[in-house]
Scaffold this motif. Structure first.
Motif, short mmCIF file in Angstrom:
data_model
loop_
_atom_site.label_atom_id
_atom_site.label_comp_id
_atom_site.label_asym_id
_atom_site.label_seq_id
_atom_site.Cartn_x
_atom_site.Cartn_y
_atom_site.Cartn_z
N ASN A 264 0.85 -1.19 0.00
CA ASN A 264 0.00 0.00 0.00
C ASN A 264 0.88 1.24 0.00
O ASN A 264 1.75 1.38 0.86
N SER A 265 0.65 2.13 -0.96
CA SER A 265 1.40 3.38 -1.05
C SER A 265 0.43 4.54 -0.89
O SER A 265 -0.50 4.70 -1.70
N ILE A 266 0.63 5.35 0.15
CA ILE A 266 -0.28 6.45 0.47
C ILE A 266 0.44 7.77 0.20
O ILE A 266 1.58 7.97 0.66
N THR A 267 -0.21 8.63 -0.56
CA THR A 267 0.38 9.92 -0.92
C THR A 267 -0.47 11.05 -0.35
O THR A 267 -1.64 10.87 -0.03
N GLY A 268 0.16 12.23 -0.27
CA GLY A 268 -0.52 13.38 0.33
C GLY A 268 -0.17 13.47 1.80
O GLY A 268 0.71 12.78 2.31
N ASP A 269 -0.89 14.29 2.51
CA ASP A 269 -0.63 14.52 3.93
C ASP A 269 -1.26 13.39 4.75
O ASP A 269 -2.42 13.46 5.13
N HIS A 344 7.86 6.59 4.18
CA HIS A 344 7.63 6.70 2.74
C HIS A 344 6.15 6.61 2.37
O HIS A 344 5.80 6.58 1.19
N GLY A 345 5.28 6.54 3.38
CA GLY A 345 3.86 6.42 3.13
C GLY A 345 3.42 5.01 2.80
O GLY A 345 2.35 4.82 2.21
N HIS A 346 4.20 4.01 3.18
CA HIS A 346 3.89 2.62 2.84
C HIS A 346 3.34 1.84 4.04
O HIS A 346 3.76 2.06 5.18
N ILE A 347 2.43 0.93 3.75
CA ILE A 347 1.97 -0.07 4.71
C ILE A 347 1.93 -1.40 3.95
O ILE A 347 1.02 -1.63 3.14
N ASP A 348 2.92 -2.24 4.17
CA ASP A 348 3.03 -3.51 3.44
C ASP A 348 2.83 -4.68 4.39
O ASP A 348 3.30 -4.64 5.54
N TYR A 349 2.17 -5.72 3.91
CA TYR A 349 1.91 -6.88 4.75
C TYR A 349 1.56 -8.09 3.89
O TYR A 349 1.58 -8.01 2.65
N VAL A 350 1.22 -9.20 4.54
CA VAL A 350 0.89 -10.45 3.85
C VAL A 350 -0.41 -10.99 4.41
O VAL A 350 -0.64 -10.93 5.63
N PHE A 351 -1.27 -11.53 3.53
CA PHE A 351 -2.44 -12.26 4.03
C PHE A 351 -2.53 -13.62 3.34
O PHE A 351 -1.93 -13.84 2.29
N ASP A 352 -3.32 -14.52 3.94
CA ASP A 352 -3.45 -15.88 3.40
C ASP A 352 -4.81 -16.44 3.76
O ASP A 352 -5.48 -15.97 4.69
N MET A 353 -5.23 -17.45 3.00
CA MET A 353 -6.48 -18.16 3.23
C MET A 353 -6.27 -19.65 3.02
O MET A 353 -5.70 -20.06 2.01
N TRP A 354 -6.69 -20.46 3.99
CA TRP A 354 -6.71 -21.92 3.85
C TRP A 354 -8.15 -22.39 3.97
O TRP A 354 -8.97 -21.76 4.63
N TRP A 355 -8.43 -23.55 3.35
CA TRP A 355 -9.80 -24.08 3.30
C TRP A 355 -9.75 -25.58 3.50
O TRP A 355 -8.99 -26.28 2.82
N ARG A 356 -10.55 -26.08 4.44
CA ARG A 356 -10.43 -27.50 4.77
C ARG A 356 -11.01 -28.43 3.70
O ARG A 356 -10.81 -29.65 3.76
N LYS A 357 -11.71 -27.90 2.70
CA LYS A 357 -12.10 -28.74 1.56
C LYS A 357 -10.93 -29.02 0.63
O LYS A 357 -11.02 -29.88 -0.23
N SER A 358 -9.85 -28.25 0.77
CA SER A 358 -8.68 -28.49 -0.06
C SER A 358 -8.11 -29.87 0.23
O SER A 358 -7.98 -30.27 1.39
N ARG A 359 -7.79 -30.59 -0.83
CA ARG A 359 -7.33 -31.97 -0.70
C ARG A 359 -6.16 -32.11 0.27
O ARG A 359 -6.07 -33.07 1.03
N TRP A 360 -5.26 -31.12 0.26
CA TRP A 360 -4.07 -31.19 1.10
C TRP A 360 -4.35 -30.79 2.55
O TRP A 360 -3.45 -30.86 3.39
N LEU A 361 -5.61 -30.40 2.87
CA LEU A 361 -5.94 -30.02 4.25
C LEU A 361 -7.09 -30.83 4.83
O LEU A 361 -7.56 -30.53 5.92
N GLU A 362 -7.54 -31.86 4.11
CA GLU A 362 -8.65 -32.67 4.60
C GLU A 362 -8.30 -33.30 5.95
O GLU A 362 -7.22 -33.86 6.14
N GLY A 363 -9.24 -33.19 6.88
CA GLY A 363 -9.05 -33.82 8.19
C GLY A 363 -8.20 -33.03 9.16
O GLY A 363 -8.01 -33.46 10.31
N VAL A 364 -7.68 -31.87 8.74
CA VAL A 364 -6.84 -31.06 9.63
C VAL A 364 -7.73 -30.38 10.67
O VAL A 364 -8.79 -29.84 10.34
#
Length: 390
Positions: A264-269, A344-364
Protein backbone atom coordinates in the motif's frame (compact mmCIF):
# COMPACT_ATOMS: atom_id res chain seq x y z
CA UNK A 1 22.33 0.83 -59.98
CA UNK A 2 22.05 3.73 -57.53
CA UNK A 3 18.78 2.34 -56.09
CA UNK A 4 20.35 -1.11 -55.66
CA UNK A 5 23.28 0.41 -53.77
CA UNK A 6 20.93 2.30 -51.42
CA UNK A 7 18.90 -0.86 -50.79
CA UNK A 8 22.02 -2.87 -49.96
CA UNK A 9 23.20 -0.17 -47.57
CA UNK A 10 19.80 -0.15 -45.86
CA UNK A 11 19.84 -3.93 -45.45
CA UNK A 12 23.34 -3.77 -44.02
CA UNK A 13 22.19 -1.11 -41.54
CA UNK A 14 19.23 -3.24 -40.39
CA UNK A 15 21.48 -6.24 -40.09
CA UNK A 16 23.94 -4.28 -37.97
CA UNK A 17 21.09 -3.22 -35.63
CA UNK A 18 20.06 -6.83 -35.19
CA UNK A 19 23.66 -7.83 -34.56
CA UNK A 20 23.87 -5.23 -31.79
CA UNK A 21 21.46 -7.03 -29.48
CA UNK A 22 22.69 -6.11 -26.04
CA UNK A 23 23.28 -8.81 -23.47
CA UNK A 24 24.54 -8.84 -19.92
CA UNK A 25 24.81 -11.38 -17.13
CA UNK A 26 24.07 -10.77 -13.47
CA UNK A 27 25.08 -13.26 -10.82
CA UNK A 28 22.68 -13.13 -7.89
CA UNK A 29 22.64 -14.83 -4.49
CA UNK A 30 19.56 -15.31 -2.33
CA UNK A 31 19.97 -15.92 1.40
CA UNK A 32 17.13 -17.43 3.42
CA UNK A 33 15.24 -20.63 4.06
CA UNK A 34 11.96 -20.96 2.22
CA UNK A 35 10.38 -23.42 -0.18
CA UNK A 36 8.91 -21.77 -3.30
CA UNK A 37 10.60 -18.52 -2.32
CA UNK A 38 9.54 -15.46 -4.37
CA UNK A 39 12.61 -13.60 -5.67
CA UNK A 40 12.29 -10.10 -7.13
CA UNK A 41 15.16 -8.34 -8.91
CA UNK A 42 14.72 -4.60 -9.28
CA UNK A 43 18.23 -3.79 -10.49
CA UNK A 44 17.21 -4.06 -14.15
CA UNK A 45 19.28 -2.60 -17.03
CA UNK A 46 17.46 0.27 -18.75
CA UNK A 47 17.76 -1.40 -22.16
CA UNK A 48 16.64 -4.92 -21.10
CA UNK A 49 13.30 -6.25 -22.36
CA UNK A 50 13.69 -9.92 -21.40
CA UNK A 51 15.72 -12.24 -19.22
CA UNK A 52 16.49 -15.91 -18.59
CA UNK A 53 17.22 -17.22 -15.09
CA UNK A 54 19.35 -20.31 -14.42
CA UNK A 55 20.63 -22.04 -11.31
CA UNK A 56 23.00 -25.00 -11.35
CA UNK A 57 22.63 -25.12 -15.13
CA UNK A 58 18.83 -25.50 -14.93
CA UNK A 59 16.51 -22.87 -16.37
CA UNK A 60 13.94 -21.48 -13.93
CA UNK A 61 10.64 -19.98 -15.15
CA UNK A 62 10.71 -16.22 -14.70
CA UNK A 63 8.62 -13.17 -15.51
CA UNK A 64 9.83 -9.74 -16.60
CA UNK A 65 7.22 -7.10 -15.74
CA UNK A 66 8.17 -4.14 -17.91
CA UNK A 67 5.74 -1.61 -16.33
CA UNK A 68 7.32 -2.27 -12.92
CA UNK A 69 10.87 -2.85 -14.21
CA UNK A 70 11.04 -6.02 -12.11
CA UNK A 71 12.10 -9.59 -12.79
CA UNK A 72 10.38 -12.23 -10.65
CA UNK A 73 10.79 -15.97 -10.19
CA UNK A 74 10.10 -18.63 -7.59
CA UNK A 75 12.69 -21.13 -6.33
CA UNK A 76 13.48 -23.24 -3.27
CA UNK A 77 16.11 -21.57 -1.09
CA UNK A 78 17.77 -23.38 1.81
CA UNK A 79 20.60 -21.20 3.03
CA UNK A 80 22.38 -19.52 0.11
CA UNK A 81 21.50 -20.21 -3.52
CA UNK A 82 23.14 -18.70 -6.59
CA UNK A 83 21.35 -17.66 -9.77
CA UNK A 84 22.53 -16.49 -13.19
CA UNK A 85 20.35 -13.82 -14.83
CA UNK A 86 20.93 -13.33 -18.57
CA UNK A 87 19.49 -9.99 -19.77
CA UNK A 88 18.68 -9.27 -23.40
CA UNK A 89 17.44 -6.31 -25.44
CA UNK A 90 15.43 -8.72 -27.62
CA UNK A 91 11.87 -9.83 -26.78
CA UNK A 92 11.54 -13.13 -24.94
CA UNK A 93 11.41 -16.25 -27.08
CA UNK A 94 10.42 -18.60 -24.26
CA UNK A 95 6.96 -19.33 -22.93
CA UNK A 96 6.59 -20.91 -19.50
CA UNK A 97 3.51 -22.79 -18.26
CA UNK A 98 0.98 -20.48 -16.60
CA UNK A 99 0.81 -21.14 -12.86
CA UNK A 100 -1.28 -18.03 -12.06
CA UNK A 101 -4.11 -16.13 -13.72
CA UNK A 102 -5.86 -12.75 -13.43
CA UNK A 103 -9.04 -11.47 -15.05
CA UNK A 104 -11.45 -8.53 -15.09
CA UNK A 105 -14.62 -8.39 -17.20
CA UNK A 106 -16.77 -5.40 -18.11
CA UNK A 107 -20.43 -6.03 -18.86
CA UNK A 108 -21.74 -4.86 -22.24
CA UNK A 109 -25.29 -3.59 -22.69
CA UNK A 110 -26.32 -6.95 -24.19
CA UNK A 111 -24.93 -8.68 -21.05
CA UNK A 112 -21.96 -10.11 -22.92
CA UNK A 113 -18.52 -9.58 -21.39
CA UNK A 114 -15.31 -8.02 -22.59
CA UNK A 115 -11.94 -8.42 -20.96
CA UNK A 116 -10.33 -5.31 -19.47
CA UNK A 117 -6.94 -4.56 -17.96
CA UNK A 118 -7.94 -1.13 -16.59
CA UNK A 119 -11.28 0.34 -15.55
CA UNK A 120 -11.91 3.64 -13.78
CA UNK A 121 -14.70 5.88 -12.55
CA UNK A 122 -15.25 9.11 -10.65
CA UNK A 123 -18.35 7.62 -8.98
CA UNK A 124 -19.12 4.53 -6.91
CA UNK A 125 -20.81 2.80 -9.84
CA UNK A 126 -18.48 -0.04 -10.88
CA UNK A 127 -19.71 -2.86 -8.64
CA UNK A 128 -22.56 -3.91 -10.96
CA UNK A 129 -20.73 -2.99 -14.17
CA UNK A 130 -18.10 -5.69 -13.63
CA UNK A 131 -18.51 -9.45 -13.70
CA UNK A 132 -17.68 -10.83 -10.24
CA UNK A 133 -17.72 -7.15 -9.16
CA UNK A 134 -14.02 -6.43 -9.63
CA UNK A 135 -10.67 -7.95 -10.61
CA UNK A 136 -9.97 -11.57 -9.64
CA UNK A 137 -6.68 -13.47 -9.51
CA UNK A 138 -5.56 -16.97 -8.63
CA UNK A 139 -2.74 -19.44 -8.14
CA UNK A 140 -3.15 -23.21 -8.12
CA UNK A 141 -4.03 -23.05 -4.40
CA UNK A 142 -6.38 -20.09 -3.89
CA UNK A 143 -8.24 -17.31 -5.66
CA UNK A 144 -9.27 -13.84 -4.57
CA UNK A 145 -11.42 -11.00 -5.90
CA UNK A 146 -11.49 -7.33 -4.92
CA UNK A 147 -14.84 -5.58 -4.80
CA UNK A 148 -14.75 -2.38 -6.84
CA UNK A 149 -16.98 -0.39 -4.49
CA UNK A 150 -16.61 1.77 -1.41
CA UNK A 151 -15.61 -1.26 0.70
CA UNK A 152 -12.86 -2.55 -1.64
CA UNK A 153 -13.05 -5.77 0.41
CA UNK A 154 -11.11 -8.90 -0.54
CA UNK A 155 -13.20 -12.05 -0.97
CA UNK A 156 -11.88 -15.62 -1.15
CA UNK A 157 -12.33 -18.71 -3.37
CA UNK A 158 -11.01 -22.08 -2.22
CA UNK A 159 -9.49 -24.85 -4.35
CA UNK A 160 -10.25 -28.53 -3.79
CA UNK A 161 -7.39 -29.59 -6.08
CA UNK A 162 -4.33 -27.54 -7.07
CA UNK A 163 -5.15 -26.07 -10.49
CA UNK A 164 -6.23 -22.88 -12.27
CA UNK A 165 -10.01 -22.56 -12.56
CA UNK A 166 -11.20 -18.98 -13.01
CA UNK A 167 -10.93 -18.97 -16.81
CA UNK A 168 -13.52 -21.77 -16.74
CA UNK A 169 -15.70 -21.01 -13.71
CA UNK A 170 -15.50 -17.20 -13.92
CA UNK A 171 -15.78 -17.34 -10.09
CA UNK A 172 -19.25 -18.95 -10.26
CA UNK A 173 -18.90 -22.70 -10.99
CA UNK A 174 -21.73 -24.57 -12.67
CA UNK A 175 -23.40 -27.66 -11.17
CA UNK A 176 -21.30 -29.80 -13.50
CA UNK A 177 -18.09 -28.10 -12.44
CA UNK A 178 -18.95 -28.48 -8.76
CA UNK A 179 -19.66 -32.19 -9.32
CA UNK A 180 -16.26 -32.47 -11.04
CA UNK A 181 -14.49 -31.12 -7.94
CA UNK A 182 -13.97 -27.48 -8.80
CA UNK A 183 -13.61 -24.98 -5.96
CA UNK A 184 -15.81 -22.00 -5.20
CA UNK A 185 -16.40 -18.85 -3.16
CA UNK A 186 -16.11 -19.84 0.50
CA UNK A 187 -16.85 -16.68 2.53
CA UNK A 188 -19.62 -14.11 2.96
CA UNK A 189 -17.59 -11.01 3.73
CA UNK A 190 -20.43 -8.44 4.04
CA UNK A 191 -19.05 -5.16 5.45
CA UNK A 192 -16.09 -6.81 7.17
CA UNK A 193 -12.39 -6.49 6.43
CA UNK A 194 -12.55 -9.87 4.65
CA UNK A 195 -8.88 -10.77 4.81
CA UNK A 196 -6.17 -8.15 4.46
CA UNK A 197 -8.23 -5.20 3.18
CA UNK A 198 -6.76 -1.83 4.15
CA UNK A 199 -9.40 0.62 5.38
CA UNK A 200 -9.67 3.83 7.34
CA UNK A 201 -10.55 3.95 11.05
CA UNK A 202 -13.05 6.01 13.02
CA UNK A 203 -11.77 6.02 16.60
CA UNK A 204 -14.82 7.84 17.99
CA UNK A 205 -17.24 5.23 16.61
CA UNK A 206 -14.81 2.29 16.89
CA UNK A 207 -15.39 1.12 13.31
CA UNK A 208 -13.79 0.92 9.91
CA UNK A 209 -14.18 3.67 7.31
CA UNK A 210 -14.83 2.83 3.66
CA UNK A 211 -13.78 4.89 0.65
CA UNK A 212 -16.96 6.93 0.25
CA UNK A 213 -15.74 10.35 -0.94
CA UNK A 214 -13.11 10.51 -3.67
CA UNK A 215 -12.23 12.09 -7.02
CA UNK A 216 -11.41 8.98 -9.04
CA UNK A 217 -10.85 5.25 -8.57
CA UNK A 218 -9.17 2.73 -10.81
CA UNK A 219 -8.67 -1.03 -10.94
CA UNK A 220 -5.89 -2.43 -13.09
CA UNK A 221 -4.21 -5.73 -13.88
CA UNK A 222 -0.47 -5.07 -14.20
CA UNK A 223 0.68 -8.67 -14.70
CA UNK A 224 -1.15 -11.93 -15.44
CA UNK A 225 1.64 -14.50 -15.14
CA UNK A 226 3.10 -17.00 -15.73
CA UNK A 227 4.93 -16.62 -12.40
CA UNK A 228 2.90 -13.97 -10.59
CA UNK A 229 -0.16 -11.77 -10.88
CA UNK A 230 -0.05 -8.09 -9.94
CA UNK A 231 -3.36 -6.29 -9.41
CA UNK A 232 -3.79 -2.70 -8.25
CA UNK A 233 -6.65 -0.68 -6.78
CA UNK A 234 -6.02 3.07 -6.80
CA UNK A 235 -7.96 5.99 -5.37
CA UNK A 236 -7.31 9.70 -5.95
CA UNK A 237 -8.62 12.49 -3.75
CA UNK A 238 -9.89 10.26 -0.92
CA UNK A 239 -11.40 12.49 1.77
CA UNK A 240 -10.25 10.83 4.96
CA UNK A 241 -9.49 12.26 8.39
CA UNK A 242 -9.97 15.82 7.19
CA UNK A 243 -7.32 15.30 4.50
CA UNK A 244 -7.29 14.63 0.78
CA UNK A 245 -5.00 11.69 0.07
CA UNK A 246 -4.24 9.12 -2.60
CA UNK A 247 -3.70 5.39 -2.12
CA UNK A 248 -2.52 2.57 -4.38
CA UNK A 249 -2.98 -0.97 -3.06
CA UNK A 250 -0.97 -3.57 -4.97
CA UNK A 251 -1.75 -7.29 -4.56
CA UNK A 252 0.87 -9.83 -5.68
CA UNK A 253 0.21 -13.58 -5.84
CA UNK A 254 3.00 -16.02 -6.80
CA UNK A 255 2.95 -19.46 -8.35
CA UNK A 256 2.88 -22.16 -5.69
CA UNK A 257 1.41 -19.80 -3.10
CA UNK A 258 -1.92 -19.01 -1.49
CA UNK A 259 -0.50 -16.02 0.43
CA UNK A 260 -0.70 -12.55 -1.11
CA UNK A 261 1.90 -9.82 -0.74
CA UNK A 262 0.22 -6.41 -0.29
CA UNK A 263 1.99 -3.10 -0.95
CA UNK A 264 0.00 0.00 0.00
CA UNK A 265 1.40 3.38 -1.05
CA UNK A 266 -0.28 6.45 0.47
CA UNK A 267 0.38 9.92 -0.92
CA UNK A 268 -0.52 13.38 0.33
CA UNK A 269 -0.63 14.52 3.93
CA UNK A 270 -0.97 11.24 5.83
CA UNK A 271 1.02 12.29 8.89
CA UNK A 272 -0.85 11.16 11.99
CA UNK A 273 -3.46 9.16 10.07
CA UNK A 274 -4.16 5.57 11.10
CA UNK A 275 -5.39 2.75 8.86
CA UNK A 276 -6.65 -0.71 9.70
CA UNK A 277 -6.50 -4.28 8.41
CA UNK A 278 -7.03 -7.75 9.82
CA UNK A 279 -9.36 -10.74 9.43
CA UNK A 280 -13.13 -11.01 9.56
CA UNK A 281 -15.04 -12.66 12.39
CA UNK A 282 -16.75 -15.89 11.30
CA UNK A 283 -19.46 -18.07 12.80
CA UNK A 284 -18.03 -20.25 15.56
CA UNK A 285 -14.53 -18.96 14.95
CA UNK A 286 -11.34 -19.53 16.91
CA UNK A 287 -8.92 -16.61 17.00
CA UNK A 288 -5.21 -16.28 17.72
CA UNK A 289 -2.98 -13.20 17.77
CA UNK A 290 0.77 -13.77 18.07
CA UNK A 291 3.28 -10.94 17.74
CA UNK A 292 2.71 -9.26 14.40
CA UNK A 293 0.35 -11.95 13.04
CA UNK A 294 -3.29 -12.85 13.63
CA UNK A 295 -5.48 -15.71 12.39
CA UNK A 296 -9.07 -16.90 12.67
CA UNK A 297 -10.75 -20.19 11.71
CA UNK A 298 -14.52 -20.33 11.20
CA UNK A 299 -17.34 -20.58 8.68
CA UNK A 300 -19.43 -17.79 7.14
CA UNK A 301 -20.71 -19.24 3.89
CA UNK A 302 -21.97 -17.20 0.90
CA UNK A 303 -24.76 -19.65 -0.07
CA UNK A 304 -27.84 -20.66 1.93
CA UNK A 305 -28.22 -24.07 0.23
CA UNK A 306 -26.37 -26.40 2.63
CA UNK A 307 -26.88 -29.52 0.47
CA UNK A 308 -25.38 -28.25 -2.77
CA UNK A 309 -22.89 -26.02 -0.96
CA UNK A 310 -21.71 -28.11 1.97
CA UNK A 311 -20.05 -26.07 4.69
CA UNK A 312 -16.39 -26.28 5.64
CA UNK A 313 -14.00 -24.27 7.79
CA UNK A 314 -11.89 -21.40 6.43
CA UNK A 315 -8.67 -20.07 7.99
CA UNK A 316 -7.66 -16.43 7.46
CA UNK A 317 -4.40 -14.80 8.54
CA UNK A 318 -2.51 -11.50 8.22
CA UNK A 319 1.06 -10.58 9.23
CA UNK A 320 1.91 -6.87 9.42
CA UNK A 321 5.12 -4.89 10.15
CA UNK A 322 5.38 -4.82 13.95
CA UNK A 323 6.99 -1.37 13.97
CA UNK A 324 3.93 0.19 12.33
CA UNK A 325 1.33 -1.26 14.71
CA UNK A 326 -0.18 1.41 16.96
CA UNK A 327 -2.88 -0.69 18.67
CA UNK A 328 -4.96 -3.85 18.58
CA UNK A 329 -8.62 -3.28 17.78
CA UNK A 330 -11.83 -4.97 16.75
CA UNK A 331 -15.34 -4.02 15.73
CA UNK A 332 -18.46 -6.12 15.40
CA UNK A 333 -17.27 -7.64 12.10
CA UNK A 334 -13.49 -8.00 12.29
CA UNK A 335 -10.31 -8.47 14.33
CA UNK A 336 -8.00 -5.58 13.48
CA UNK A 337 -4.76 -3.70 13.86
CA UNK A 338 -4.38 0.05 13.71
CA UNK A 339 -1.37 0.86 11.51
CA UNK A 340 0.61 4.00 10.68
CA UNK A 341 2.33 4.47 7.31
CA UNK A 342 6.13 4.45 7.38
CA UNK A 343 8.25 7.45 6.41
CA UNK A 344 7.63 6.70 2.74
CA UNK A 345 3.86 6.42 3.13
CA UNK A 346 3.89 2.62 2.84
CA UNK A 347 1.97 -0.07 4.71
CA UNK A 348 3.03 -3.51 3.44
CA UNK A 349 1.91 -6.88 4.75
CA UNK A 350 0.89 -10.45 3.85
CA UNK A 351 -2.44 -12.26 4.03
CA UNK A 352 -3.45 -15.88 3.40
CA UNK A 353 -6.48 -18.16 3.23
CA UNK A 354 -6.71 -21.92 3.85
CA UNK A 355 -9.80 -24.08 3.30
CA UNK A 356 -10.43 -27.50 4.77
CA UNK A 357 -12.10 -28.74 1.56
CA UNK A 358 -8.68 -28.49 -0.06
CA UNK A 359 -7.33 -31.97 -0.70
CA UNK A 360 -4.07 -31.19 1.10
CA UNK A 361 -5.94 -30.02 4.25
CA UNK A 362 -8.65 -32.67 4.60
CA UNK A 363 -9.05 -33.82 8.19
CA UNK A 364 -6.84 -31.06 9.63
CA UNK A 365 -8.10 -29.79 12.99
CA UNK A 366 -9.08 -26.19 13.68
CA UNK A 367 -6.06 -25.82 15.96
CA UNK A 368 -3.69 -27.09 13.28
CA UNK A 369 -5.30 -24.80 10.69
CA UNK A 370 -5.00 -21.83 13.02
CA UNK A 371 -1.34 -22.32 13.91
CA UNK A 372 -0.44 -23.46 10.39
CA UNK A 373 -1.80 -20.43 8.55
CA UNK A 374 -0.36 -18.15 11.24
CA UNK A 375 3.12 -19.64 10.74
CA UNK A 376 2.67 -19.40 6.97
CA UNK A 377 2.05 -15.64 6.93
CA UNK A 378 4.86 -15.00 9.40
CA UNK A 379 7.30 -16.87 7.14
CA UNK A 380 5.98 -15.09 4.05
CA UNK A 381 6.43 -11.72 5.74
CA UNK A 382 10.08 -12.47 6.62
CA UNK A 383 12.29 -11.05 3.86
CA UNK A 384 15.06 -12.97 2.17
CA UNK A 385 18.24 -11.16 1.09
CA UNK A 386 18.79 -10.77 -2.64
CA UNK A 387 22.26 -9.58 -3.60
CA UNK A 388 23.90 -8.99 -6.95
CA UNK A 389 27.50 -10.16 -7.11
CA UNK A 390 29.76 -7.51 -8.58
Amino acid sequence: MKRLTILMLALCFVGSLRAENRRDVYRVTVDGRRAQCPVVIRDVPDWAVSAVVRSGGREIPSQFDAPLRELAFVADVDGTRKFRVEWSSEPARREYPACVHAQMWLKNEDKSLRAADTVASDRDNMYHRLHHHGPAFESEYAAYRIYFDKKQTIDTYGKKSPRLELAETMWYPSDEQLAAGYGHDNLRVFGSVGVGTLKGWDAAKNRMIHITEFDRREARIIARGPVRTVVEMAVEGWRYGGRRIGMVSRYILYAGHSDVQVENSITGDCDGLLFTTGVMKMAGNSFLRMGNAMAAVGCDFPENDTLKWERERVALAVAVPAGQVRADAEDKTSYLWLLAPDEHGHIDYVFDMWWRKSRWLEGVSDEAMLTGVLDAVRRAASPVRVERLR
